[in-house]
Design a protein around this motif. Sequence first.
Motif, PDB file in Angstrom:
ATOM      1  N   VAL A 297       0.855  -1.188   0.000  1.00 32.74           N
ATOM      2  CA  VAL A 297       0.000   0.000   0.000  1.00 32.74           C
ATOM      3  C   VAL A 297       0.890   1.238   0.000  1.00 32.74           C
ATOM      4  CG1 VAL A 297      -1.779   1.276   1.266  1.00 32.74           C
ATOM      5  CG2 VAL A 297      -1.787  -1.229   1.311  1.00 32.74           C
ATOM      6  N   TYR A 298       0.553   2.240  -0.799  1.00 27.08           N
ATOM      7  CA  TYR A 298       1.259   3.516  -0.759  1.00 27.08           C
ATOM      8  C   TYR A 298       0.876   4.254   0.530  1.00 27.08           C
ATOM      9  CZ  TYR A 298       2.359   2.724  -5.673  1.00 27.08           C
ATOM     10  OH  TYR A 298       2.815   2.185  -6.850  1.00 27.08           O
ATOM     11  N   PRO A 299       1.867   4.796   1.264  1.00 25.42           N
ATOM     12  CA  PRO A 299       1.600   5.407   2.583  1.00 25.42           C
ATOM     13  C   PRO A 299       1.063   6.841   2.476  1.00 25.42           C
ATOM     14  CG  PRO A 299       3.930   5.526   2.127  1.00 25.42           C
ATOM     15  CD  PRO A 299       3.319   4.780   0.957  1.00 25.42           C
ATOM     16  N   VAL A 300      -0.148   6.982   1.979  1.00 25.79           N
ATOM     17  CA  VAL A 300      -0.758   8.309   1.834  1.00 25.79           C
ATOM     18  C   VAL A 300      -0.873   8.973   3.210  1.00 25.79           C
ATOM     19  CG1 VAL A 300      -2.801   9.579   1.071  1.00 25.79           C
ATOM     20  CG2 VAL A 300      -2.049   7.546  -0.188  1.00 25.79           C
ATOM     21  N   LYS A 301      -0.477  10.238   3.289  1.00 22.51           N
ATOM     22  CA  LYS A 301      -0.617  10.970   4.552  1.00 22.51           C
ATOM     23  C   LYS A 301      -2.102  11.093   4.890  1.00 22.51           C
ATOM     24  CE  LYS A 301       0.392  15.402   6.789  1.00 22.51           C
ATOM     25  NZ  LYS A 301       0.847  14.778   8.036  1.00 22.51           N
ATOM     26  N   PRO A 302      -2.529  10.616   6.067  1.00 25.34           N
ATOM     27  CA  PRO A 302      -3.960  10.683   6.418  1.00 25.34           C
ATOM     28  C   PRO A 302      -4.476  12.117   6.485  1.00 25.34           C
ATOM     29  CG  PRO A 302      -2.795   9.135   7.840  1.00 25.34           C
ATOM     30  CD  PRO A 302      -1.759   9.879   7.073  1.00 25.34           C
ATOM     31  N   ASP A 303      -5.697  12.302   6.005  1.00 22.79           N
ATOM     32  CA  ASP A 303      -6.389  13.594   6.074  1.00 22.79           C
ATOM     33  C   ASP A 303      -5.527  14.732   5.526  1.00 22.79           C
ATOM     34  OD1 ASP A 303      -8.626  12.378   7.316  1.00 22.79           O
ATOM     35  OD2 ASP A 303      -7.590  12.469   9.246  1.00 22.79           O
ATOM     36  N   ILE A 304      -4.872  14.461   4.420  1.00 23.55           N
ATOM     37  CA  ILE A 304      -3.946  15.417   3.833  1.00 23.55           C
ATOM     38  C   ILE A 304      -4.689  16.669   3.365  1.00 23.55           C
ATOM     39  CG2 ILE A 304      -4.110  14.412   1.516  1.00 23.55           C
ATOM     40  CD1 ILE A 304      -1.022  14.887   1.341  1.00 23.55           C
ATOM     41  N   LYS A 305      -4.019  17.826   3.491  1.00 18.40           N
ATOM     42  CA  LYS A 305      -4.573  19.117   3.069  1.00 18.40           C
ATOM     43  C   LYS A 305      -3.579  19.795   2.127  1.00 18.40           C
ATOM     44  CE  LYS A 305      -8.112  18.810   5.906  1.00 18.40           C
ATOM     45  NZ  LYS A 305      -9.479  18.562   5.379  1.00 18.40           N
ATOM     46  N   LEU A 306      -4.067  20.754   1.375  1.00 22.19           N
ATOM     47  CA  LEU A 306      -3.186  21.505   0.487  1.00 22.19           C
ATOM     48  C   LEU A 306      -2.044  22.152   1.267  1.00 22.19           C
ATOM     49  CD1 LEU A 306      -5.759  23.217  -1.918  1.00 22.19           C
ATOM     50  CD2 LEU A 306      -4.084  21.451  -2.532  1.00 22.19           C
ATOM     51  N   ALA A 307      -2.330  22.541   2.510  1.00 17.40           N
ATOM     52  CA  ALA A 307      -1.293  23.180   3.333  1.00 17.40           C
ATOM     53  C   ALA A 307      -0.114  22.243   3.604  1.00 17.40           C
ATOM     54  CB  ALA A 307      -1.895  23.643   4.653  1.00 17.40           C
ATOM     55  N   ASP A 308      -0.331  20.915   3.507  1.00 21.14           N
ATOM     56  CA  ASP A 308       0.757  19.958   3.707  1.00 21.14           C
ATOM     57  C   ASP A 308       1.674  19.863   2.493  1.00 21.14           C
ATOM     58  OD1 ASP A 308      -0.185  19.090   6.277  1.00 21.14           O
ATOM     59  OD2 ASP A 308      -1.729  17.914   5.256  1.00 21.14           O
ATOM     60  N   LEU A 309       1.280  20.492   1.381  1.00 14.46           N
ATOM     61  CA  LEU A 309       1.995  20.314   0.120  1.00 14.46           C
ATOM     62  C   LEU A 309       2.810  21.537  -0.288  1.00 14.46           C
ATOM     63  CD1 LEU A 309      -0.949  18.651  -1.855  1.00 14.46           C
ATOM     64  CD2 LEU A 309       0.818  17.527  -0.500  1.00 14.46           C
ATOM     65  N   THR A 310       2.936  22.508   0.602  1.00  9.01           N
ATOM     66  CA  THR A 310       3.589  23.774   0.225  1.00  9.01           C
ATOM     67  C   THR A 310       5.060  23.599  -0.118  1.00  9.01           C
ATOM     68  OG1 THR A 310       3.917  24.214   2.588  1.00  9.01           O
ATOM     69  CG2 THR A 310       1.990  25.226   1.526  1.00  9.01           C
ATOM     70  N   ASP A 311       5.727  22.557   0.409  1.00  8.21           N
ATOM     71  CA  ASP A 311       7.139  22.329   0.103  1.00  8.21           C
ATOM     72  C   ASP A 311       7.334  21.601  -1.222  1.00  8.21           C
ATOM     73  OD1 ASP A 311       7.914  23.556   2.449  1.00  8.21           O
ATOM     74  OD2 ASP A 311       7.997  21.679   3.590  1.00  8.21           O
ATOM     75  N   ASP A 312       6.234  21.200  -1.857  1.00  8.62           N
ATOM     76  CA  ASP A 312       6.285  20.476  -3.129  1.00  8.62           C
ATOM     77  C   ASP A 312       5.391  21.188  -4.134  1.00  8.62           C
ATOM     78  OD1 ASP A 312       7.758  17.768  -2.498  1.00  8.62           O
ATOM     79  OD2 ASP A 312       6.373  18.089  -0.831  1.00  8.62           O
ATOM     80  N   PRO A 313       5.905  22.268  -4.763  1.00  9.03           N
ATOM     81  CA  PRO A 313       5.054  23.074  -5.650  1.00  9.03           C
ATOM     82  C   PRO A 313       4.371  22.268  -6.757  1.00  9.03           C
ATOM     83  CG  PRO A 313       7.133  24.191  -5.226  1.00  9.03           C
ATOM     84  CD  PRO A 313       7.265  22.821  -4.651  1.00  9.03           C
ATOM     85  N   GLN A 314       5.059  21.299  -7.346  1.00 10.16           N
ATOM     86  CA  GLN A 314       4.448  20.524  -8.421  1.00 10.16           C
ATOM     87  C   GLN A 314       3.319  19.644  -7.903  1.00 10.16           C
ATOM     88  OE1 GLN A 314       7.913  18.595 -10.246  1.00 10.16           O
ATOM     89  NE2 GLN A 314       7.790  20.049 -11.955  1.00 10.16           N
ATOM     90  N   ILE A 315       3.556  19.046  -6.748  1.00 11.15           N
ATOM     91  CA  ILE A 315       2.507  18.218  -6.154  1.00 11.15           C
ATOM     92  C   ILE A 315       1.333  19.088  -5.720  1.00 11.15           C
ATOM     93  CG2 ILE A 315       1.938  16.696  -4.218  1.00 11.15           C
ATOM     94  CD1 ILE A 315       4.737  15.574  -4.353  1.00 11.15           C
ATOM     95  N   HIS A 316       1.632  20.262  -5.173  1.00  6.14           N
ATOM     96  CA  HIS A 316       0.566  21.190  -4.782  1.00  6.14           C
ATOM     97  C   HIS A 316      -0.274  21.573  -5.993  1.00  6.14           C
ATOM     98  CE1 HIS A 316      -1.344  24.969  -3.521  1.00  6.14           C
ATOM     99  NE2 HIS A 316      -1.164  24.569  -2.266  1.00  6.14           N
TER     100      HIS A 316
END
Length: 380
Positions: A297-316
């Motif tokens: 299983v891919y370890p998706v961060k639970p209850d992920i929000k856009l705010a969790d992606l600020t260090d990864d502009p492409q993923i954001h």
Amino acid sequence: MSVPEPEPAPEPKIQTIEELRRYLHDGLQLEHATLPPYLIALYSLHPGKNSDAWHVIRVVAVEEMLHLTLVANVLNAVGGTPDLTRTNFVPDYPSYLPCGPDYFKVHLRPFSPEALDTFLKIEKPAQAPTEEDRFVPVDWAALGLTSDGAAPPAAKLAELEESGTVLGLVPGEPTTRFLSIGEFYEEIIRGINHLEDQARKAGKTIFTGDPARQVTPEYFYSGGGDVIVVTGRDTAVAALTLVAEQGEGLYGGIYDSQDEIAHYYRFQQLELGRYYQKGDDPGDPSGPEVNVDWDAVYPVKPDIKLADLTDDPQIHAAATEFNQSYATFLTNVNLAYNGQPDLLLKAVWEMFRIRDSMNRLIRNPLTGHPGANAGPTFEL
């Protein structure tokens, strides 16, 4: 020897057509609220592995789309207007189930024992032993809305409901939630019967909706059951009964009226490690073994929000694009339920495009979150 009089039927909580339409709209929100958690669990599975879990979760997710369509057909039949695009239709996860119990929240998680436990709670058959047990009082203090546990003033409740701060509170019944999804739909069926009985006494009917707004079988193919065109009381009750049967195995039955295994028992197969077959008792499947690999299983961060992606502009950017695509998907489904049923076929295609977008997120590790991958946020 005298025969005791039968117990009078409980007074339905739904007393007006407006209340019925609001309950049915809550039903739309309830059915949709299960889709994002199921989809994230499904696409977190490694390709080519966990085929048993893949099949179970995929079938359930497809059938939730059928349930959404059936509830929309009932709402249209009684002159309502489905609206899947209103503010806060998509919950802010983690969230309580709209109109459901308050002993658990629904999270956005990868496939895991915790996710499976939540799925079993969502679909759990819970036929209440008494009428009073069908309802669960809301703990306002636990929700942080009052200090003493008492319900907020009516004006405040209306504001909370309008803003979507508190989801799943039955309109007109702000201090009550239902013990299970089945109990919720049973209350709607009671309301339909009550209102239709009253209407017929006056030579009328509550089924005044435009037949052209019904989604018919040619516009919905899923392999997970048949769309029921709602034209009156019998078809409305049949549609809502199928939703409850297919979900939790209404009244504890493993199989629904279309001979499909109910969602609760599908998920229980993954928990117990064996498939159900005809003749089995609930909780005691005797079919072939079910194989689950919790590590594939891919370890998706639970209850992920856009705010969790600020260090990864492409993923954001990819997550933002996903949210826009999901909004388009809901818009097309909404148009399909509002007189353009052919758009449901387009929406199904859009759902596959969403799948590809989900995979791009779920398979990417996150910067600053060791051991965690990205995922869709469903922030619309």
